[in-house]
Write a protein that holds these residues in place. Structure first.
Motif, mmCIF file in Angstrom:
data_model
loop_
_atom_site.group_PDB
_atom_site.id
_atom_site.type_symbol
_atom_site.label_atom_id
_atom_site.label_comp_id
_atom_site.label_asym_id
_atom_site.label_seq_id
_atom_site.Cartn_x
_atom_site.Cartn_y
_atom_site.Cartn_z
ATOM 1 N N PRO A 147 -3.147 -77.904 63.056
ATOM 2 C CA PRO A 147 -3.961 -77.843 61.829
ATOM 3 C C PRO A 147 -3.434 -78.726 60.710
ATOM 4 N N ARG A 148 -2.111 -78.967 60.687
ATOM 5 C CA ARG A 148 -1.570 -79.819 59.617
ATOM 6 C C ARG A 148 -2.086 -81.247 59.719
ATOM 7 N N ALA A 149 -2.463 -81.649 60.922
ATOM 8 C CA ALA A 149 -2.974 -83.011 61.109
ATOM 9 C C ALA A 149 -4.273 -83.237 60.344
ATOM 10 N N MET A 150 -4.993 -82.147 60.031
ATOM 11 C CA MET A 150 -6.272 -82.257 59.330
ATOM 12 C C MET A 150 -6.120 -82.159 57.820
ATOM 13 N N MET A 151 -4.911 -81.900 57.337
ATOM 14 C CA MET A 151 -4.725 -81.666 55.908
ATOM 15 C C MET A 151 -4.893 -82.943 55.091
ATOM 16 N N SER A 152 -4.117 -83.962 55.413
ATOM 17 C CA SER A 152 -4.213 -85.228 54.700
ATOM 18 C C SER A 152 -3.403 -86.267 55.450
ATOM 19 N N PRO A 153 -3.734 -87.542 55.295
ATOM 20 C CA PRO A 153 -2.934 -88.583 55.936
ATOM 21 C C PRO A 153 -1.475 -88.529 55.503
ATOM 22 N N GLU A 154 -1.246 -88.199 54.226
ATOM 23 C CA GLU A 154 0.131 -88.164 53.720
ATOM 24 C C GLU A 154 0.941 -87.065 54.408
ATOM 25 N N THR A 155 0.318 -85.908 54.625
ATOM 26 C CA THR A 155 1.009 -84.807 55.306
ATOM 27 C C THR A 155 1.367 -85.194 56.735
ATOM 28 N N THR A 209 -4.671 -89.861 66.100
ATOM 29 C CA THR A 209 -4.619 -88.825 65.073
ATOM 30 C C THR A 209 -5.779 -88.974 64.089
ATOM 31 N N PRO A 210 -6.478 -87.880 63.771
ATOM 32 C CA PRO A 210 -7.540 -87.946 62.759
ATOM 33 C C PRO A 210 -7.002 -88.530 61.450
#
Length: 391
Positions: A147-155, A209-210
């Motif tokens: 789920p962290r992969a969907m948070m933001s590119p920076e994350t 990666t999204p």
């Protein structure tokens, strides 16, 4: 996702590479441009995907370390290196290491049942090492699928940077948890195991990666790089574990082993064209679609016509060309490693046969190879390996 399945099969490959770029070799599929030769810089370099993070920030950030599947939860710790993972008492150290490999075994058995079965063909020393490598690959894959992969590119960049830095820590002898310890011990047992393929795999995960990656590949060269990074790299990790036959070197085994990784990944892509299109992803090179008169919308709508069938026939032949090249490398492997690699290629090749049997309809029909059919391939694989020189 597809890359996880490719990694399971590709873990059985054997090769080495020190550059992490596309290897120079003749392209086999008909009527396409040759891949360019690439200068191969020597040495290991820290490539840091975050770019804006300092090393201190990367080390302070921690990547989630739990693995969950079907109610089975294997929770690792978050401690930095302590007496827990490097005990001075030899008997305690042995117990800690045994537990680390047992965790790797359990994770592999839960998440990769067919692959785990394949490791039973290996020696005890080999299979524990391959379990450790698989677990690292699985954790990397989970990192970019979570789920962290969907948070933001920076994350995502920060998490990948921390994971890459953590890999360097393992190579420097500072494991952060028991699963890292198993990988460190594998590195110690097989000192020729290179860091570079592990780094290259992280780059491959970024491609899928999204928000950071890509959902289209314009040319075969672009797709080849993706296939190499997410599949062939695992073979490069495993070559020191599998070993080579007398009279052969890692360098000689490299090209056919990388070819098998490419073949496995193309096979996965062909099997999943319909599923990927629904998700908005097209892995088949757009230049190939244009050549055969197939549009992106045709793929999204699942249009089955002669143009599409000809496209898939072309891609199947491309995969088979790479399987053929990979076959040349099986005799180069240590005798005890050959059967598992031969079987991996033979079993995956059956997926292509299934696609053909389905009249190339990979939109509505799944190219499924049953467990019985997989086992049925083993006698053929065994016969092929048995006919090879024993040394």
């Amino acid at each position: 996702m597809r890359r996880s399945l490719a990694l399971m099969g590709a873990t059985l490959l054997c090769a080495t590479n020190t550059n992490g770029l596309i290897p120079s070799q003749p392209f086999l599929a008909q009527n396409t441009a040759a891949r360019p030769s690439v200068a191969l810089p020597g040495g290991i370099r820290r490539r840091g995907v975050a770019m804006s993070m300092t090393e201190t920030e990367m080390r302070e950030k921690r990547v989630p370390l739990s693995v969950v599947n079907k109610g089975v939860r294997i929770q690792t710790t978050r401690e930095v290196v302590t007496e827990k993972y490097t005990p001075s008492d030899p008997s305690k150290a042995s117990a800690v290491l045994a537990d680390a490999y047992e965790q790797c075994k359990k994770i592999t058995a839960v998440f990769a049942k067919t692959f785990y079965l394949g490791t039973k063909l290996m020696t005890e020393e080999q299979k524990t090492a391959v379990w450790a490598i698989y677990v690292w690959c699985r954790r990397t894959d989970d990192l970019v699928d979570g789920p962290r992969a969907m948070m933001s590119p920076e994350t995502m960049r920060a998490d990948l940077a921390a994971w890459e830095e953590r890999l360097y820590e393992v190579w420097d002898g500072r494991p952060e948890d028991s699963l890292d310890l198993a990988l460190l011990d594998t590195k110690r047992r097989y000192p020729d195991m290179e860091l570079e393929p592990f780094l290259d795999m992280i780059q491959g995960m970024i491609m899928d990666t999204p928000q950071l990656g890509q959902d289209r590949y314009q040319t075969w060269d672009e797709l080849y790089l993706y296939c190499y990074r997410v599949a062939s790299t695992v073979g490069l990790m495993c070559l020191p574990v599998m070993g080579t036959a007398k009279g052969y070197t890692f360098e000689q085994a490299k090209e056919p082993a990388i070819a098998l990784g490419i073949a496995l990944q193309i096979t996965n892509i062909l099997r999943d064209v319909g599923e990927d299109a629904v998700r908005g992803r097209i892995y088949l090179p757009l230049e190939d679609l244009e050549r055969f008169g197939v549009t992106e919308q045709n793929l999204i709508n699942g249009v089955m016509d002669e143009n599409y069938k000809n496209l898939i026939k072309f891609e199947i032949q491309r995969a088979r060309d790479y399987y053929a090249l990979s076959q040349e490398g099986i005799p180069m492997l240590a005798p005890e490693a050959r059967l598992s690699v031969q079987a991996a290629g033979d079993m995956y090749g059956e997926i292509l046969n299934k696609i053909e049997a389905n009249d190339y309809d990979n939109f509505r029909k799944r190219a499924f190879v049953s467990k019985f059919e997989k086992f049925s391939v083993l006698p053929k694989s065994w016969a092929t390996v048995s006919a090879m020189p024993k040394e």
